[in-house]
Design a protein around this motif. Structure first.
Motif, PDB file in Angstrom:
ATOM      1  N   SER A 128       0.840  -1.203   0.000  1.00 31.67           N
ATOM      2  CA  SER A 128       0.000   0.000   0.000  1.00 31.67           C
ATOM      3  C   SER A 128       0.869   1.244   0.000  1.00 31.67           C
ATOM      4  O   SER A 128       2.004   1.234   0.485  1.00 31.67           O
ATOM      5  CB  SER A 128      -0.873   0.024   1.261  1.00 31.67           C
ATOM      6  N   VAL A 129       0.279   2.317  -0.539  1.00 34.39           N
ATOM      7  CA  VAL A 129       0.952   3.617  -0.476  1.00 34.39           C
ATOM      8  C   VAL A 129       0.261   4.430   0.613  1.00 34.39           C
ATOM      9  O   VAL A 129      -0.956   4.625   0.579  1.00 34.39           O
ATOM     10  CB  VAL A 129       0.861   4.357  -1.834  1.00 34.39           C
ATOM     11  N   VAL A 130       1.037   4.871   1.605  1.00 37.19           N
ATOM     12  CA  VAL A 130       0.482   5.574   2.767  1.00 37.19           C
ATOM     13  C   VAL A 130       0.784   7.061   2.630  1.00 37.19           C
ATOM     14  O   VAL A 130       1.936   7.452   2.411  1.00 37.19           O
ATOM     15  CB  VAL A 130       1.108   5.027   4.073  1.00 37.19           C
ATOM     16  N   LYS A 131      -0.287   7.871   2.759  1.00 34.01           N
ATOM     17  CA  LYS A 131      -0.103   9.318   2.594  1.00 34.01           C
ATOM     18  C   LYS A 131       0.041   9.981   3.958  1.00 34.01           C
ATOM     19  O   LYS A 131      -0.820   9.793   4.829  1.00 34.01           O
ATOM     20  CB  LYS A 131      -1.304   9.917   1.866  1.00 34.01           C
ATOM     21  N   LEU A 132       1.108  10.770   4.090  1.00 34.93           N
ATOM     22  CA  LEU A 132       1.393  11.400   5.376  1.00 34.93           C
ATOM     23  C   LEU A 132       1.568  12.898   5.192  1.00 34.93           C
ATOM     24  O   LEU A 132       1.824  13.371   4.079  1.00 34.93           O
ATOM     25  CB  LEU A 132       2.677  10.801   5.966  1.00 34.93           C
ATOM     26  N   GLU A 133       1.435  13.625   6.288  1.00 32.27           N
ATOM     27  CA  GLU A 133       1.609  15.083   6.204  1.00 32.27           C
ATOM     28  C   GLU A 133       2.321  15.593   7.450  1.00 32.27           C
ATOM     29  O   GLU A 133       1.934  15.268   8.580  1.00 32.27           O
ATOM     30  CB  GLU A 133       0.236  15.750   6.092  1.00 32.27           C
ATOM     31  N   LYS A 134       3.379  16.361   7.219  1.00 22.32           N
ATOM     32  CA  LYS A 134       4.096  16.980   8.335  1.00 22.32           C
ATOM     33  C   LYS A 134       4.235  18.473   8.060  1.00 22.32           C
ATOM     34  O   LYS A 134       4.720  18.854   6.997  1.00 22.32           O
ATOM     35  CB  LYS A 134       5.489  16.343   8.475  1.00 22.32           C
ATOM     36  N   LYS A 135       3.798  19.302   9.002  1.00 19.57           N
ATOM     37  CA  LYS A 135       3.848  20.765   8.862  1.00 19.57           C
ATOM     38  C   LYS A 135       3.327  21.218   7.497  1.00 19.57           C
ATOM     39  O   LYS A 135       3.979  21.979   6.778  1.00 19.57           O
ATOM     40  CB  LYS A 135       5.271  21.268   9.073  1.00 19.57           C
ATOM     41  N   GLY A 136       2.191  20.692   7.078  1.00 15.75           N
ATOM     42  CA  GLY A 136       1.566  21.119   5.823  1.00 15.75           C
ATOM     43  C   GLY A 136       2.169  20.483   4.588  1.00 15.75           C
ATOM     44  O   GLY A 136       1.687  20.675   3.471  1.00 15.75           O
ATOM     45  N   GLU A 137       3.250  19.730   4.731  1.00 15.13           N
ATOM     46  CA  GLU A 137       3.885  19.092   3.557  1.00 15.13           C
ATOM     47  C   GLU A 137       3.482  17.625   3.455  1.00 15.13           C
ATOM     48  O   GLU A 137       3.607  16.876   4.421  1.00 15.13           O
ATOM     49  CB  GLU A 137       5.401  19.183   3.678  1.00 15.13           C
ATOM     50  N   SER A 138       3.027  17.241   2.268  1.00  7.64           N
ATOM     51  CA  SER A 138       2.575  15.846   2.091  1.00  7.64           C
ATOM     52  C   SER A 138       3.694  14.995   1.512  1.00  7.64           C
ATOM     53  O   SER A 138       4.504  15.484   0.710  1.00  7.64           O
ATOM     54  CB  SER A 138       1.409  15.794   1.106  1.00  7.64           C
ATOM     55  N   TYR A 139       3.737  13.782   1.916  1.00  6.03           N
ATOM     56  CA  TYR A 139       4.628  12.806   1.276  1.00  6.03           C
ATOM     57  C   TYR A 139       4.037  11.414   1.429  1.00  6.03           C
ATOM     58  O   TYR A 139       3.099  11.223   2.218  1.00  6.03           O
ATOM     59  CB  TYR A 139       6.057  12.886   1.821  1.00  6.03           C
ATOM     60  N   SER A 140       4.550  10.476   0.672  1.00  8.82           N
ATOM     61  CA  SER A 140       4.013   9.115   0.712  1.00  8.82           C
ATOM     62  C   SER A 140       5.131   8.106   0.934  1.00  8.82           C
ATOM     63  O   SER A 140       6.290   8.363   0.579  1.00  8.82           O
ATOM     64  CB  SER A 140       3.315   8.779  -0.610  1.00  8.82           C
ATOM     65  N   VAL A 141       4.756   6.983   1.532  1.00 14.71           N
ATOM     66  CA  VAL A 141       5.697   5.865   1.685  1.00 14.71           C
ATOM     67  C   VAL A 141       4.968   4.585   1.287  1.00 14.71           C
ATOM     68  O   VAL A 141       3.734   4.546   1.298  1.00 14.71           O
ATOM     69  CB  VAL A 141       6.219   5.731   3.140  1.00 14.71           C
ATOM     70  N   LYS A 142       5.755   3.574   0.934  1.00 13.13           N
ATOM     71  CA  LYS A 142       5.155   2.270   0.593  1.00 13.13           C
ATOM     72  C   LYS A 142       5.324   1.316   1.767  1.00 13.13           C
ATOM     73  O   LYS A 142       6.340   1.371   2.470  1.00 13.13           O
ATOM     74  CB  LYS A 142       5.874   1.668  -0.613  1.00 13.13           C
ATOM     75  N   THR A 143       4.365   0.437   1.938  1.00 14.60           N
ATOM     76  CA  THR A 143       4.498  -0.566   2.999  1.00 14.60           C
ATOM     77  C   THR A 143       3.835  -1.888   2.609  1.00 14.60           C
ATOM     78  O   THR A 143       2.853  -1.893   1.864  1.00 14.60           O
ATOM     79  CB  THR A 143       3.900  -0.054   4.333  1.00 14.60           C
ATOM     80  N   LYS A 144       4.380  -2.969   3.169  1.00 15.99           N
ATOM     81  CA  LYS A 144       3.736  -4.276   2.955  1.00 15.99           C
ATOM     82  C   LYS A 144       2.549  -4.430   3.901  1.00 15.99           C
ATOM     83  O   LYS A 144       1.552  -5.038   3.562  1.00 15.99           O
ATOM     84  CB  LYS A 144       4.747  -5.402   3.229  1.00 15.99           C
ATOM     85  N   VAL A 145       2.714  -3.918   5.122  1.00 12.88           N
ATOM     86  CA  VAL A 145       1.653  -4.060   6.130  1.00 12.88           C
ATOM     87  C   VAL A 145       1.362  -2.685   6.738  1.00 12.88           C
ATOM     88  O   VAL A 145       2.285  -1.990   7.177  1.00 12.88           O
ATOM     89  CB  VAL A 145       2.076  -5.035   7.263  1.00 12.88           C
ATOM     90  N   LEU A 146       0.074  -2.322   6.773  1.00 18.63           N
ATOM     91  CA  LEU A 146      -0.344  -1.067   7.414  1.00 18.63           C
ATOM     92  C   LEU A 146      -1.050  -1.422   8.724  1.00 18.63           C
ATOM     93  O   LEU A 146      -2.016  -2.202   8.719  1.00 18.63           O
ATOM     94  CB  LEU A 146      -1.298  -0.315   6.479  1.00 18.63           C
ATOM     95  N   ILE A 147      -0.567  -0.866   9.829  1.00 20.63           N
ATOM     96  CA  ILE A 147      -1.174  -1.177  11.128  1.00 20.63           C
ATOM     97  C   ILE A 147      -1.866   0.061  11.689  1.00 20.63           C
ATOM     98  O   ILE A 147      -1.259   1.128  11.818  1.00 20.63           O
ATOM     99  CB  ILE A 147      -0.117  -1.701  12.123  1.00 20.63           C
ATOM    100  N   GLY A 148      -3.150  -0.097  12.008  1.00 16.67           N
ATOM    101  CA  GLY A 148      -3.918   0.992  12.620  1.00 16.67           C
ATOM    102  C   GLY A 148      -3.848   0.873  14.131  1.00 16.67           C
ATOM    103  O   GLY A 148      -4.463  -0.015  14.721  1.00 16.67           O
TER     104      GLY A 148
END
Ligand SMILES: Cc1cc2nc3c(=O)[nH]c(=O)nc-3n(C[C@H](O)[C@H](O)[C@H](O)COP(=O)(O)OP(=O)(O)OC[C@H]3O[C@@H](n4cnc5c(N)ncnc54)[C@H](O)[C@@H]3O)c2cc1C
Length: 383
Positions: A128-148
């Motif tokens: 999965s591609v996970v969308k993240l945001e830090k101080k208004g800046e967005s970036y994405s990372v890939k992961t095999k497992v996403l844990i909530g």
């Protein structure tokens, strides 16, 4: 784009415990939390029960004094005193516990993205591609497992299309520090249909910290107003006059029992996100530690075998049977909607059978069920 084996959203007790255990095995982990400082905005009183204290190690200095005494109060402030021979509870110094778990994880290679919000995910087939945001800046990372591990109102659960919590109470408390108290540590629990509808109000006093709080169904009360009134009602019981208010804590507590569908091939839920809280006592710290341990074992197996289907062995059905009686008790408690009924219920607790029940609730050596990986092995083969 950076790639991780596992992205864990939420660095509360559940996320931190999972990060610690998986990182010890060598998984490449990104742990994300929107908080800048994990010691702030804590969501819990931090009362750990005996079985948790027996089964898990806590670093030196992270727990308060042992509590053996409980006083239960009726709406009219009649009392039942319960005393155990054993050390039943300790209030955790949660900021220190979170910091210790984080340091342990980072030392084992976990990347920690603080002040970073999870904004969504494109869920793929085992990646999965996970969308993240830090101080208004967005970036994405890939992961095999996403844990909530993102708490009772889990956004990860929504995007993984897993079950979501439907029933919760809210808790709200003030924490006072008192360095030199000679009082015996005691947990005071108050039944009051107005100030804590469907749950309890509490004063946890271990001589070092005093936590004064109210909990109940959100639609039935205003927690802040209730807490003010509760402090007035109990001012003769614990004197807060000369103490400094250190912090306030609050949040939702899911009480509908462990959710059924808490995993798919792309990820899984732990802690409050999975509904892993006792529907009766609303205790979620023991479940957070135990479920995260089980989750870390399943996720490690998924990484080792390269088979995303292994995650399907992580099912709420493995735990739900143990919660049937607690769920029934929650339904009964919900019907105690006025003070007269509660006063009557309290009279029952003063009797022989009621007294045994009260002792069992407060001092029973209960915990969230431990599930061994081999218990789910049969299912692994089927998959
Ligand atoms: C007032 C109160 C008192 C309680 N007292 C007790 C008690 O004494 N004993 C007990 O056993 N249980 C208690 N509970 C229940 C227990 O605290 C919880 O079950 C337990 O803390 C849950 O841990 P968790 O890691 O699942 O969630 P949390 O501790 O809520 O952690 C979730 C984390 O996810 C982060 N997060 C959420 N969304 C995002 C996002 N989109 N992006 C990035 N980060 C995100 C949050 O910042 C947070 O750090 C209490 C609960 C409350 C509310």
């Amino acid at each position: 784009m950076k790639t991780f084996d596992v992205v864990i959203v939420g660095a509360g007790l559940a996320g931190l415990q999972c990060a610690k255990l998986l990182s010890r095995r060598g998984a490449k982990i990104l742990l994300v939390d929107r908080k800048t400082d994990l010691t702030r905005g804590v969501h819990t009183t931090g009362i750990f029960v005996r079985k948790t204290l027996e089964d898990f190690d806590f670093p030196a200095g992270t727990l308060g004094k042992a509590v053996k005494n409980v006083t239960l109060y009726s709406p009219k402030l009649k009392t039942i005193n319960l005393t155990s021979e054993k050390d039943e509870f300790r209030v955790g110094k949660m900021g220190l516990i979170y910091d210790e778990l984080l340091n342990d994880s980072v030392a084992n290679g976990v990347r920690f993205a603080r002040a970073t919000s999870y904004k969504g995910a494109e869920i793929g087939n085992g990646e999965s591609v996970v969308k993240l945001e830090k101080k208004g800046e967005s970036y994405s990372v890939k992961t095999k497992v996403l844990i909530g591990a993102d708490g009772a109102n889990s956004r990860v659960a929504k995007e993984l299309r897993l079950d979501e919590n439907k029933e919760w109470i809210v808790g709200y408390e003030e924490v006072f520090h008192c360095s030199h108290s000679s009082r015996e540590p005691r947990l005071h629990c108050f039944l009051d249909a107005k100030l804590s509808p469907g749950y309890l109000a509490w004063i946890a006093d271990d001589g070092e910290e005093i936590h004064v709080g109210v909990g109940g169904y959100a639609a039935e009360f205003n927690p802040r107003e209730a807490l003010k009134e509760f402090k007035l009602k109990t001012k003769e019981i614990v004197d807060l006059k000369d103490l400094d208010l250190a912090e306030t804590r609050g949040g939702r507590i899911p009480v509908g029992g462990v959710l059924r569908r808490i995993a798919n091939e792309n990820g899984l839920l732990i802690g409050d996100a999975a509904g892993a809280v006792s529907p009766l006592t609303a205790g979620g710290l023991d479940p957070a530690l135990r479920l995260s341990k089980f989750a870390s074992e399943i996720v490690w197996e998924r990484l080792e075998t390269g088979n995303p289907k292994v995650l399907l062995n992580y099912s709420g059905e493995l735990f739900r049977a143990r919660f049937v009686s607690r769920l029934w008790m929650r339904r009964i408690i919900k019907t105690f909607t006025n003070q007269k009924l509660l006063e009557l219920g309290f009279t029952f607790l003063r009797g022989k059978i009621g007294g045994k029940f009260a002792k069992h609730v407060f001092f029973g050596r209960g915990s969230f069920p431990d599930v061994e990986l081999r218990q789910s092995a049969r299912r692994v083969e089927i998959i």
